[in-house]
Structures are given as C-alpha cells and as structure tokens.
Write an enzyme that holds these catalytic residues in place. Structure first.
Site, PDB file in Angstrom:
ATOM      1  N   HIS A 307      27.637  36.597  12.371  1.00  0.00           N
ATOM      2  CA  HIS A 307      27.754  37.813  11.562  1.00  0.00           C
ATOM      3  C   HIS A 307      26.412  38.523  11.538  1.00  0.00           C
ATOM      4  O   HIS A 307      25.372  37.870  11.462  1.00  0.00           O
ATOM      5  CB  HIS A 307      28.193  37.472  10.129  1.00  0.00           C
ATOM      6  CG  HIS A 307      28.671  38.666   9.369  1.00  0.00           C
ATOM      7  ND1 HIS A 307      27.821  39.534   8.753  1.00  0.00           N
ATOM      8  CD2 HIS A 307      29.924  39.139   9.151  1.00  0.00           C
ATOM      9  CE1 HIS A 307      28.532  40.500   8.176  1.00  0.00           C
ATOM     10  NE2 HIS A 307      29.810  40.279   8.404  1.00  0.00           N
ATOM     11  N   ASP A 364      36.752  37.215   9.724  1.00  0.00           N
ATOM     12  CA  ASP A 364      37.765  37.691  10.678  1.00  0.00           C
ATOM     13  C   ASP A 364      38.446  36.554  11.414  1.00  0.00           C
ATOM     14  O   ASP A 364      39.588  36.679  11.846  1.00  0.00           O
ATOM     15  CB  ASP A 364      37.126  38.628  11.708  1.00  0.00           C
ATOM     16  CG  ASP A 364      36.874  39.990  11.112  1.00  0.00           C
ATOM     17  OD1 ASP A 364      37.661  40.383  10.242  1.00  0.00           O
ATOM     18  OD2 ASP A 364      35.902  40.639  11.502  1.00  0.00           O
TER      19      ASP A 364
HETATM   20  N1  ACO Z   1      29.327  33.411  20.595  1.00  0.00           N
HETATM   21  C1  ACO Z   1      28.310  32.881  21.310  1.00  0.00           C
HETATM   22  N2  ACO Z   1      27.009  33.143  21.061  1.00  0.00           N
HETATM   23  C2  ACO Z   1      26.724  33.959  20.045  1.00  0.00           C
HETATM   24  C3  ACO Z   1      27.734  34.544  19.241  1.00  0.00           C
HETATM   25  C4  ACO Z   1      29.079  34.222  19.539  1.00  0.00           C
HETATM   26  N3  ACO Z   1      30.067  34.733  18.820  1.00  0.00           N
HETATM   27  N4  ACO Z   1      27.171  35.322  18.291  1.00  0.00           N
HETATM   28  C5  ACO Z   1      25.855  35.224  18.484  1.00  0.00           C
HETATM   29  N5  ACO Z   1      25.565  34.425  19.533  1.00  0.00           N
HETATM   30  C6  ACO Z   1      24.227  34.005  20.005  1.00  0.00           C
HETATM   31  C7  ACO Z   1      23.557  35.108  20.781  1.00  0.00           C
HETATM   32  O1  ACO Z   1      23.818  34.999  22.159  1.00  0.00           O
HETATM   33  C8  ACO Z   1      22.113  34.852  20.437  1.00  0.00           C
HETATM   34  O2  ACO Z   1      21.679  33.754  21.211  1.00  0.00           O
HETATM   35  P1  ACO Z   1      20.134  33.662  21.688  1.00  0.00           P
HETATM   36  O3  ACO Z   1      19.328  33.597  20.421  1.00  0.00           O
HETATM   37  O4  ACO Z   1      20.083  32.417  22.508  1.00  0.00           O
HETATM   38  O5  ACO Z   1      19.879  34.907  22.478  1.00  0.00           O
HETATM   39  C9  ACO Z   1      22.152  34.392  18.982  1.00  0.00           C
HETATM   40  O6  ACO Z   1      23.436  33.805  18.819  1.00  0.00           O
HETATM   41  C10 ACO Z   1      21.967  35.502  17.963  1.00  0.00           C
HETATM   42  O7  ACO Z   1      22.926  36.519  18.255  1.00  0.00           O
HETATM   43  P2  ACO Z   1      22.727  38.063  17.976  1.00  0.00           P
HETATM   44  O8  ACO Z   1      23.566  38.817  18.944  1.00  0.00           O
HETATM   45  O9  ACO Z   1      21.282  38.389  17.907  1.00  0.00           O
HETATM   46  O10 ACO Z   1      23.320  38.210  16.547  1.00  0.00           O
HETATM   47  P3  ACO Z   1      23.742  39.583  15.917  1.00  0.00           P
HETATM   48  O11 ACO Z   1      23.426  39.483  14.486  1.00  0.00           O
HETATM   49  O12 ACO Z   1      23.151  40.717  16.664  1.00  0.00           O
HETATM   50  O13 ACO Z   1      25.306  39.632  16.160  1.00  0.00           O
HETATM   51  C11 ACO Z   1      27.631  39.500  15.825  1.00  0.00           C
HETATM   52  C12 ACO Z   1      26.250  39.365  15.179  1.00  0.00           C
HETATM   53  C13 ACO Z   1      27.771  40.882  16.489  1.00  0.00           C
HETATM   54  C14 ACO Z   1      28.696  39.377  14.749  1.00  0.00           C
HETATM   55  C15 ACO Z   1      27.764  38.376  16.874  1.00  0.00           C
HETATM   56  O14 ACO Z   1      27.614  37.132  16.262  1.00  0.00           O
HETATM   57  C16 ACO Z   1      29.093  38.471  17.629  1.00  0.00           C
HETATM   58  O15 ACO Z   1      29.176  39.176  18.631  1.00  0.00           O
HETATM   59  N6  ACO Z   1      30.129  37.747  17.147  1.00  0.00           N
HETATM   60  C17 ACO Z   1      31.451  37.823  17.753  1.00  0.00           C
HETATM   61  C18 ACO Z   1      32.182  39.094  17.292  1.00  0.00           C
HETATM   62  C19 ACO Z   1      32.691  39.008  15.865  1.00  0.00           C
HETATM   63  O16 ACO Z   1      33.210  37.994  15.428  1.00  0.00           O
HETATM   64  N7  ACO Z   1      32.547  40.113  15.117  1.00  0.00           N
HETATM   65  C20 ACO Z   1      33.035  40.177  13.719  1.00  0.00           C
HETATM   66  C21 ACO Z   1      31.890  40.159  12.774  1.00  0.00           C
HETATM   67  S1  ACO Z   1      32.484  39.947  11.120  1.00  0.00           S
HETATM   68  C22 ACO Z   1      32.920  41.438  10.557  1.00  0.00           C
HETATM   69  O17 ACO Z   1      32.608  42.456  11.133  1.00  0.00           O
HETATM   70  C23 ACO Z   1      33.750  41.536   9.302  1.00  0.00           C
END
Ligand code: ACO
Length: 428
Positions: A307, A364
C-alpha cells in the site's frame, strides 16, 4: 518546531507561516507565496507534498497503521456501529443519537425511489457497458431529475441532497447490475435496514423470497464502513475540486465515481480477482506467481499486496480478513479462485521478500474475495466501493462548501513554445 519557514530565491528571503494540525502534522502555508515573491509558484506532480485543504474528517497515519473518522478508531466503528451511523458521523461530525439516526434513515428511505424515466436511460446503455461508467452517468442524470439539488446554499437544501443521493444510489447500483443480468428491476423494501436492502435489491429473484444471511449483511456493512473515507485521495480530491466551482452535489459525485474507476484507485479490487483468475487459468501454480512477483526483471506484481500509505499494515485489511474468513466458512464455499487467494496469502505472509518489504494483503485483496463469495460480479466490485465511499465524498464536499473554500485552480509551469510569429497556411 519553528513557527515560520524561510525560502530564499535569488538572495531574497521570504518567510511563511508553519501550521500544525491537531495530530501534529506540520505544513508550510504558501498561500501568499505567489503574491509575496512576484510570481513564484511550487511544482508538485501528483500533489505528493501538497495539502489541498484543512479537513476535520479523517486522520490516517500510514506508518502506525491508524485510520480514524472524526477521531474514532476504524476498529471501534467497524465493530460497534453500522454503515449509516458512520455516514452520519462523517457527514455531520458526531455519532447520531437514536432519534437522529432513526430520522436520518427515515429521510433516506423517503428518497429511495428513483424516477421511472431513469429506466429509459439505463435501457440505452449496451449490456457490455462497464457498471462504473453507467453509475457515473446515472448519478449525473439525477441532477436533471432533481434540479433543486444544485441550490445547496442552505443547510436544509444540503441535507435534502444528502439523503436523496444516499437513498437513490443503492437503487441505481442494483438496477445497473440486474440490467446486465437480464433481471427485473427491484425497488427494494423500506422495512429493511440500509445494507439488507442493498442485498435484497441486488439478489432477490422474481420467483422466490429473498432470505437475508446475517453473516453477509455484517460483512457488507463492515466493507462499506472501511471504505467510507480515506481523506484526500484521487476521487475525493476530484469531488472537492468539482464542487469548488459550486457544481451541485450529484455532478461532483459523478466526477468522483469516474476518478474511482481507474485501476490505480478503486479499480484495484477488480484487478485482484482478474489476477487470481489468470493464475487459475494458468494451472493454479501460486509458487510460480510468487516467484514472478519477486523477479525484478518481471513487471508482474501481486495485486492486493502492499500500500502506498500503509507501510506497516492496512488497519482495514486486518478487520476485513476476519469477515472474509467468516463469510467463506459460513457459505461453505469451495471455489478454486478463493483457494488460490488463500494460498497466495499464506505464502506471502511467510516469504522474506514480502515480510522484509512489509508487503501485506491490503483491503482490496480481501474485499474482492468477499464480493466474489457473495456472488457479486467482478465488474461490480468498484461500484460496491463507490457505495461505501459515498458518505466520505459527501462529507468532504459539504466541508468544502461550509468552509467557503475558493475554487480549485492550480497553476502550472509552462514548458511550451515561447512567442512565435504567425505563418499563413500557404506559407507553412
Ligand atoms: N508485489 C511484488 N512486489 C511488490 C509489490 C507487490 N504487490 N508491491 C511492492 N513491491 C516491492 C517493489 O518492487 C519494491 O521492491 P524493491 O524495494 O526491491 O524495489 C518494494 O516492494 C516497494 O515498492 P514500491 O513500489 O516502492 O511501493 P509503493 O508504495 O510505491 O507502491 C503499491 C504501493 C502501488 C500499492 C504497490 O505495493 C502495488 O503495486 N501493489 C499492487 C497493487 C495494489 O494492490 N493496489 C491497491 C492498493 S490499496 C488501495 O488502493 C485501496
């Protein structure tokens, strides 16, 4: 903490007040920046560092996993009150007394019939239309059927618009789903509770009596509460900015619904189920998809994990996981898609990649599971989110109007061509 912040531009120093919120959030008030500096503005794509307003509705702390509506912990609200009480709390600032709550519900019920002509608009949509587009259009159309909803300069007019949309939205949602399914449209039953009535309107069949399942009523009630507000997110900011031009409530909400539709916002719950379906069609190998999610050369991400704001845990996910377990247990569901979801959840919670990055299942992930178990079509998931978010949008819109906020009109840094000499077409 200093009371002022200093910005230095070309050797000139400018002081700006530092303001503090009631939870000690600190912000630099730059409202006089442009006037005091002869035209300097700030740039902040995505508004990641920009507070667009002062608000007394919702507080969240992503590091600590805190979410509160009007000061009340989300855990208490989900456990102890129902969705309409939360709606009242968000919109009017206090939990209602029994009398206030009864009146609120009665007023909503009195507005729960929609004009029969709305059916003609619904008829004009192709069956394949995405329900979010249909709901956004129908919400906008409500303005035409209720012109007085545009004049909301008095508390009484505003109240009328608020109960009107809370009454009519579930009807529009249920009709949109039933139309797609070829089911007759149902007006519901005003003797039922708000959430019970939503379920009846969606799932009753013309040839049988709809029997309520209290576990489903409770789970949907909780889901709606958990989604009811999340401060200045994309759709809420949209509602506030559209309303800031003094557009009516329904027009502002229609814009908010469109904003929620996107997969980066409310559309994520649909994306979770689509991912689970894709895994199933590919043989159901969760380990393979766990490996893909961890592989940096693969763009695949485990939808429903992680998130942007909650970096420890999503407090809503904790609550809704319990409800999801209860729903699956109570319905005795044997669904391979849900088995895949349970498998991914278990593996991710034990996997160092996810544990180290604090990637927990978000709200979600579980909401999609519950909606699927309830028999709600995947395309309707974001619409269910919209019913839940309705009180939050209304509360934020009302706050913006009562605070007499100015029209939202951001500036820009122009990067296009500088002045050019006009060239007639024959010389180009
Ligand atoms: N699957 C695998 N790896 C992930 C995921 C995931 N779902 N989410 C984050 N990571 C990893 C990233 O690759 C990154 O790895 P690194 O540090 O080795 O480069 C690390 O975790 C941090 O990720 P960021 O992208 O910097 O986190 P950010 O805060 O930007 O993204 C987000 C948050 C967009 C929700 C992300 O976790 C994601 O894409 N999740 C899947 C989509 C999702 O479920 N969205 C709904 C959000 S809830 C809502 O809106 C109500």
């Amino acid at each position: 903490m200093a009371n002022t912040a200093t910005i230095e531009i070309d050797g000139n120093k400018y002081e700006f007040p530092v303001v503090k919120g009631s939870e000690n959030e600190v912000a630099i008030d730059i409202s006089k920046l442009r006037a005091n500096t002869n035209g300097v503005i700030t740039v902040d794509p995505g508004f990641k560092n920009t507070g667009s307003c002062e608000s007394g509705i919702t507080f969240l702390d992503g590091e600590k996993g805190i979410l509160r509506y009007r000061g009340y912990a989300i855990e208490d609200l989900a456990d102890k009150v129902d969705f309409l009480e939360v709606a009242y709390l968000l919109i009017f600032g206090e939990l209602p007394t029994k009398e206030q709550n009864d009146k609120f519900h009665d007023d909503i019920k009195a507005e729960s019939a929609v004009d029969e002509d709305i059916k003609k608009i619904l008829d004009a949509f192709p069956k394949a239309a995405h329900p979010m587009g249909v709901i956004s259009s129908l919400t906008s159309a409500l303005t035409a059927f209720n012109p007085s909803s545009v004049d909301v300069d008095s508390e009484a007019d505003m109240y009328k618009s608020v109960v009107r949309i809370l009454g009519k939205m579930p009807v529009l949602v249920a009709w949109t789903m039933r139309k797609k399914q070829g089911q007759p449209l149902d007006y519901g039953d005003n003797s039922l509770g708000y959430v019970e009535n939503i379920l009846k309107m969606m799932f009753s069949r013309p040839n049988s009596c709809y029997v309520q399942n209290p576990v489903l009523v409770d789970a949907l009630d909780k889901l709606l509460i958990l989604h009811a507000d999340h401060e200045q997110n994309c759709s809420t900011s949209t509602v506030r900015i559209v309303g800031s031009s003094h557009a009516g409530l329904f027009a502002s909400l229609s814009a908010g619904i469109s904003a929620l539709w996107g997969p980066l916002h409310g559309g994520a719950n649909q994306a979770v189920l689509e991912m689970l379906q894709a895994i199933q069609e590919d043989g159901g190998d969760t380990k393979k998809y766990m490996a893909k999610a961890k592989d940096k050369s693969d763009p695949f991400r485990l939808m429903g994990f992680g998130h942007r704001v909650y970096k420890n845990f999503d407090p809503r996910a904790k609550i809704i996981k319990k409800a999801a377990d209860q729903v699956l247990h109570d319905l005795g569901i044997n669904d391979p898609i849900l088995e895949i979801a349970k498998g991914l959840e278990k593996e991710a919670l034990e996997d160092p990649y996810f544990v180290d990055r604090k990637l927990y299942p978000n709200v979600d992930f579980y909401s999609g599971i519950i909606y699927r178990a309830m028999g709600i079509p995947t395309e309707m998931f974001t619409v269910m989110f919209a019913i839940g978010r309705l009180p939050g949008w209304i509360a934020q819109w009302r706050e913006m109007r009562l605070r007499k906020e100015p029209i939202g009109r951001p500036r820009q840094v122009y990067i296009g061509a500088t002045e050019r000499k006009f060239v007639p077409v024959e010389e180009r």
